[in-house]
Design a protein around this motif. Sequence first.
Motif, PDB file in Angstrom:
ATOM      1  N   GLU A  21       0.862  -1.146   0.200  1.00 54.52           N
ATOM      2  CA  GLU A  21      -0.127   0.077  -0.056  1.00 54.52           C
ATOM      3  C   GLU A  21       0.825   1.343   0.061  1.00 54.52           C
ATOM      4  OE1 GLU A  21      -2.343  -0.500   3.499  1.00 54.52           O
ATOM      5  OE2 GLU A  21      -3.809  -2.123   2.561  1.00 54.52           O
ATOM      6  N   GLN A  22       2.098   1.285   0.790  1.00 56.30           N
ATOM      7  CA  GLN A  22       2.809   2.335   0.795  1.00 56.30           C
ATOM      8  C   GLN A  22       3.671   2.689  -0.434  1.00 56.30           C
ATOM      9  OE1 GLN A  22       3.306   4.585   3.503  1.00 56.30           O
ATOM     10  NE2 GLN A  22       4.147   5.759   1.617  1.00 56.30           N
TER      11      GLN A  22
ATOM     12  N   ALA B 231       1.069   4.244  -2.877  1.00 53.02           N
ATOM     13  CA  ALA B 231       0.823   5.680  -2.418  1.00 53.02           C
ATOM     14  C   ALA B 231       2.016   6.597  -3.036  1.00 53.02           C
ATOM     15  CB  ALA B 231       0.935   5.596  -0.939  1.00 53.02           C
ATOM     16  N   ASP B 232       3.290   5.903  -3.063  1.00 50.79           N
ATOM     17  CA  ASP B 232       4.438   6.671  -3.660  1.00 50.79           C
ATOM     18  C   ASP B 232       4.654   6.816  -4.844  1.00 50.79           C
ATOM     19  OD1 ASP B 232       5.075   6.924  -0.864  1.00 50.79           O
ATOM     20  OD2 ASP B 232       6.692   5.281  -0.774  1.00 50.79           O
TER      21      ASP B 232
END
Length: 220
Positions: free
Chosen positions: A159-160, A163-164
């Motif tokens: 998920e990170q 998001a990045d």
Amino acid sequence: MSPPDPTRPANTEASAPGERDLVRRLRGGDRNAFATLVDRHGGALLRFAITFVRDRSIAEEVVQDTWVSALDHLEGFEGRSTLRTWLFHIAANKARTRLSREGRSSPFSSLGGGDGTDEPAVSPDRFDQGGMWKEPPGPWSEENPERLAQGAQTRAAIEQAIADLPELQRTVITLRDVEELETEEICNLLGITVSNQRVLLHRARAKVRLALEKYMAGAR
């Protein structure tokens, strides 16, 4: 390419019989039907809105506006697409309106520099002068990606990584790999070509895989 009319999505997958019954109940003012609609699609709409506006509180307002508009235009829903696709179209329109009001442009308003379509899928730094790997891809072990994704920490890392990503790549991978929309749906929804969608998705997946490799290497 101009954005699609939010109340007339492209003719993709037709709505299922159960969905048509839900629409009938919604038109009759059934509150339980609306609760079902929100439960089914609320999370997906919020994730999608965030890819446009980035700020969660603003994304929540976009989703609220989407529900209001959907109820207002429910009589115009013809069942030529799924309710989900129809709602995504409305949410995209509301997000674009919000961005325009704040003097910002949609990430899909112009596919040009910085859109992530002209960058290499793998960083050139991972190859030596002879074109050989300096840093080869890490092994995935015997576990397949589905099993890896079951771990809470691994899901958080994925998920990170998403998001990045740059805005365009983040939106495409969210719609394709998280929400499981078809390529035609995504292109119609975002007003992009099939080739642009494929390139953006390829770049996004490569970056997420690299981030997951690094996470798995650090977890050993």
